[in-house]
Write a protein that holds these residues in place. Sequence first.
Motif, PDB file in Angstrom:
ATOM      1  N   GLU A 172       0.864  -1.488  -0.146  1.00 35.18           N
ATOM      2  CA  GLU A 172       0.099   0.079  -0.098  1.00 35.18           C
ATOM      3  C   GLU A 172       0.904   1.294   0.127  1.00 35.18           C
ATOM      4  N   LEU A 173       0.462   2.120  -0.958  1.00 37.18           N
ATOM      5  CA  LEU A 173       1.345   3.356  -0.945  1.00 37.18           C
ATOM      6  C   LEU A 173       0.669   4.546  -0.382  1.00 37.18           C
ATOM      7  N   PRO A 174       1.180   5.507   0.193  1.00 36.80           N
ATOM      8  CA  PRO A 174       0.472   6.861   0.496  1.00 36.80           C
ATOM      9  C   PRO A 174       0.084   7.475  -0.802  1.00 36.80           C
ATOM     10  N   ARG A 175      -0.839   8.518  -0.631  1.00 33.33           N
ATOM     11  CA  ARG A 175      -1.586   9.427  -1.498  1.00 33.33           C
ATOM     12  C   ARG A 175      -0.388  10.080  -2.175  1.00 33.33           C
ATOM     13  N   LEU A 208       0.463   9.714  -6.340  1.00 34.60           N
ATOM     14  CA  LEU A 208       0.242  10.938  -7.131  1.00 34.60           C
ATOM     15  C   LEU A 208       1.617  10.945  -8.138  1.00 34.60           C
ATOM     16  N   ARG A 209       2.693  10.750  -7.380  1.00 34.61           N
ATOM     17  CA  ARG A 209       4.036  10.908  -8.175  1.00 34.61           C
ATOM     18  C   ARG A 209       4.127   9.776  -9.058  1.00 34.61           C
TER      19      ARG A 209
END
Length: 547
Positions: free
Chosen positions: A489-492, A496-497
């Motif tokens: 799981e990746l942070p928002r 976005l990047r």
Amino acid sequence: MKEKVREAALTGFVALDRRLPAAEAAKALLRKAFPDHWSFLLGELALYSFAVLVLTGSYLTLFFDPGMTQGVYAGPYEPLRGLRMSQAYLSTLDLSFEVRGGLLIRQVHHWAALVFVAAIAVHMLRVFFTGAFRRPREVNWIVGLTLFVLALLEGFAGYSLPDDLLSGTGMRTANTIVMSIPVVGTYLSSFVWRGPFPGHVILPRLYVVHVLFVPGVLIALITAHLILVVYLKHTHWAERGRTNRNAVGMPMFPQFVTKSTGLFLMIFGLLTALGGLAQVNPVWAYGPYRADQVATDAQPDWYVGFLEGALRVMPPWETVLWGHTFMWNVLIPAVILPGLLFTGLYLYPFLEKWIAGDRSEHHLADRPRNQAARTALGVAGIVFYAVLLAAGGNDVIAYSFRVSVNTLTWIFRVAVVLGPVLAFWVTRRICLALQAHDRRLLAEGHESGNVEQDVQGGLGEGHEALSPGQSYRLMVREVPRPLTAPRGELPRRQRLRLALSSWYYGDRVEVPVTPEQRRAIEERTAAPVEPEEPDAAAGAEPAGRGS
């Protein structure tokens, strides 16, 4: 006698060199490599135009009076004789008609200002499209952009000083823009104009800003910019012998000094010819400024014309909240829009570095076609500016072509939104098509123009292999690949990047290279070596900081 003088001079130079290593520094500077491509001369155009501005402006300050006290004109220009006007306008008329060479110097000064701003703008576009703002030159990009902003301010201040009807109309627009700022706008207007418009101190204050404050900052920033250029070295195009680890070019002395001196004399001569032959800003045709009058067909200088256009295409929106009027029809186009535009330009080098995940130094200039997204963004920005600039003259266009101003305004409103989007899409497709063309050239070579027949009897056009220099230019390029997503799981922010990286670098056309050629390309585009390491290209100046 001559021998004694030569011996004394040599002794003094040696003594000075022992205390200050002047000879060593001078030798290094004289042998510094300067670029020889024509596009790198744009910065010199701006520098030498600024030199002409300083020279002509110094002459004008001897005769110009920025006072706002009223007087009666009794000079040789009969249509204005007997009219009341400010001392600023009186002294401008005297400069134009009674001071020997005054009109010539005024017009040379005005043309030099236009060329100065234009040269900075085109130079910044060259830096943007070729990626010359990337590490380690981010600070120089910020310095150059600040020079451009100050040049706009300097141009507006000088444009407003004559106090004619045209410049006074622009000053009225500036006052409206200041007053549109919520809460503090009226206080700022009262502070700057020292009372209600038009006030009695704005021109003397602008005069101090124009001849002292802004020129001083410009000279300081230009000096810092040149020092950084010398320290960081210039970028160069991918050619044989030119890599990411060296800086190849002509030495400063005598080649560069000779060419640069010739360029300065040509610029001085061209600006003088323009000042003598091409009329610009005929203030006597507009008359003195009156607060209850406005000049018809009033257009500002081109570099602030986009603000005029933005004001004209913006719908008349206003909102009253808590007793304060929010003039969206002025605040958005004249304050928020330029603020967002220049903030985005200041942050762009760091934003692109964040999207690419690239922290290495770059000294090879990008071919715009190889950076499709960046080039498309730049063209979209140019189209956006061009539409607003054209909208600034909607009344003139409507009168000239006999069309409705309202219809034309709606056309510009649609064009300012859809034009940049269409320009971005078209430019990106053109860049990818040019990349595909380069790939075909590398795979098949140039068309020879001769028809050839194969052993089966088929006819086709013959091809010739590219020269080593042409192949080098097409193959050696730095195009980052899209970032790959790690597992989990990746942070928002990270998502976005990754999305921006895929959108920015996802569309690309790979060049056909062998594994050996790929390794050679990676070697030539590798980051600069440390100062203590030997340089990759013998006889070339090392690139990068501390080199």
